[in-house]
Design an enzyme around this catalytic site. Structure first.
Site, PDB file in Angstrom:
ATOM      1  N   ASN A  11       0.844  -1.201   0.000  1.00 52.02           N
ATOM      2  CA  ASN A  11       0.000   0.000   0.000  1.00 52.02           C
ATOM      3  C   ASN A  11       0.877   1.248   0.000  1.00 52.02           C
ATOM      4  OD1 ASN A  11       0.594  -0.848   2.686  1.00 52.02           O
ATOM      5  ND2 ASN A  11      -1.107   0.331   3.526  1.00 52.02           N
ATOM      6  N   GLU A  16       0.327   5.211   0.705  1.00 52.53           N
ATOM      7  CA  GLU A  16      -0.583   6.254   1.172  1.00 52.53           C
ATOM      8  C   GLU A  16      -0.097   7.633   0.738  1.00 52.53           C
ATOM      9  OE1 GLU A  16      -1.117   5.575   5.393  1.00 52.53           O
ATOM     10  OE2 GLU A  16      -2.274   3.733   4.999  1.00 52.53           O
ATOM     11  N   CYS A  48      -4.222   0.631  -2.421  1.00 52.46           N
ATOM     12  CA  CYS A  48      -4.057  -0.623  -1.692  1.00 52.46           C
ATOM     13  C   CYS A  48      -2.965  -1.500  -2.313  1.00 52.46           C
ATOM     14  CB  CYS A  48      -5.349  -1.420  -1.700  1.00 52.46           C
ATOM     15  SG  CYS A  48      -6.686  -0.692  -0.735  1.00 52.46           S
ATOM     16  N   GLU A  61      -3.053  -4.738  -2.931  1.00 54.35           N
ATOM     17  CA  GLU A  61      -3.545  -5.699  -3.924  1.00 54.35           C
ATOM     18  C   GLU A  61      -3.641  -5.052  -5.304  1.00 54.35           C
ATOM     19  OE1 GLU A  61      -4.757  -4.943  -0.974  1.00 54.35           O
ATOM     20  OE2 GLU A  61      -5.974  -6.554  -0.123  1.00 54.35           O
ATOM     21  N   CYS A  83     -10.109  -5.289   0.665  1.00 48.31           N
ATOM     22  CA  CYS A  83     -11.265  -4.394   0.718  1.00 48.31           C
ATOM     23  C   CYS A  83     -12.148  -4.635  -0.509  1.00 48.31           C
ATOM     24  CB  CYS A  83     -10.809  -2.934   0.783  1.00 48.31           C
ATOM     25  SG  CYS A  83     -10.200  -2.287  -0.789  1.00 48.31           S
ATOM     26  N   CYS A 101     -10.671  -3.731  -3.934  1.00 48.55           N
ATOM     27  CA  CYS A 101      -9.661  -4.692  -4.397  1.00 48.55           C
ATOM     28  C   CYS A 101     -10.301  -6.003  -4.839  1.00 48.55           C
ATOM     29  CB  CYS A 101      -8.621  -4.928  -3.310  1.00 48.55           C
ATOM     30  SG  CYS A 101      -7.550  -3.493  -3.062  1.00 48.55           S
TER      31      CYS A 101
HETATM   32  N1  THU Z   1      -5.334  -1.468   2.498  1.00 50.72           N
HETATM   33  C1  THU Z   1      -4.777  -2.303   1.566  1.00 50.72           C
HETATM   34  O1  THU Z   1      -3.640  -2.104   1.132  1.00 50.72           O
HETATM   35  N2  THU Z   1      -5.522  -3.340   1.129  1.00 50.72           N
HETATM   36  C2  THU Z   1      -6.789  -3.613   1.534  1.00 50.72           C
HETATM   37  O2  THU Z   1      -7.423  -4.511   0.991  1.00 50.72           O
HETATM   38  C3  THU Z   1      -7.387  -2.848   2.619  1.00 50.72           C
HETATM   39  C4  THU Z   1      -6.655  -1.641   3.056  1.00 50.72           C
HETATM   40  C5  THU Z   1      -4.554  -0.331   2.957  1.00 50.72           C
HETATM   41  C6  THU Z   1      -5.129   1.006   2.564  1.00 50.72           C
HETATM   42  C7  THU Z   1      -4.546   1.913   3.628  1.00 50.72           C
HETATM   43  O3  THU Z   1      -3.245   2.292   3.210  1.00 50.72           O
HETATM   44  C8  THU Z   1      -4.413   1.014   4.840  1.00 50.72           C
HETATM   45  O4  THU Z   1      -4.496  -0.322   4.370  1.00 50.72           O
HETATM   46  C9  THU Z   1      -5.495   1.237   5.891  1.00 50.72           C
HETATM   47  O5  THU Z   1      -6.761   1.177   5.325  1.00 50.72           O
END
Ligand code: THU
Length: 141
Positions: free
Chosen positions: A47, A49, A58, A60, A91, A94
């Protein structure tokens, strides 16, 4: 498609390694993902940010983007590693992006060691598909 234990372990290890590269200073929640293509190649993503929170991507989806950019569109499995216990599933966004490229086996791992195996179809039983657009497999009308 189901995968054997050694393949799952290799994918988890790749996801664990890339998770260390996650850029997650705002949530503090690092995620690593490793996608296995039908041709055997593995693509990873973490991920990423942003101070403008809504721009965060994300793990994935970054792994899928890496696969597609390398020409891999037929995806077999994905491993997702977080420090959540029980292991956190992808999520909704994804799940939809994974569903575009196959009914992948989804291996969820936490840093505590527990793993869960499921599929994209189980996680997202009613994806949005090109059928709804009236498009053919190439995405054209
Ligand atoms: N996140 C992912 O990388 N994958 C997911 O399927 C759920 C959430 C990340 C997004 C954000 O950077 C952090 O997790 C918290 O939500």
């Amino acid at each position: 498609m189901p995968i054997d234990d050694a393949t799952a372990a290799g994918l988890i290890e790749a996801a664990r390694r890339v998770r260390e590269k996650a850029w997650a200073p705002y949530s503090g929640f690092a995620v690593g993902a490793a996608v296995l293509a039908a041709d055997g190649r593995v693509f990873v993503g973490c991920n990423v940010e942003n101070a403008s929170y809504g721009l965060s991507i994300c793990a994935e989806r970054n792994a899928v983007a890496a696969a597609v950019a390398a020409g891999a569109r037929d995806l077999t499995a994905v491993a997702v590693v977080t420090d959540a216990d029980p292991p956190a599933p992808p999520c909704g966004a994804c799940r939809q992006v994974l569903a575009e490229f196959g009914n992948l086996t989804v291996v969820l791992a936490g840093t505590a060691g527990a793993t869960t195996v499921t599929t994209v179809a189980d996680l997202l039983p009613a994806p949005f598909t090109p059928d709804a657009l009236g498009h053919n497999d190439e995405g054209r009308k």
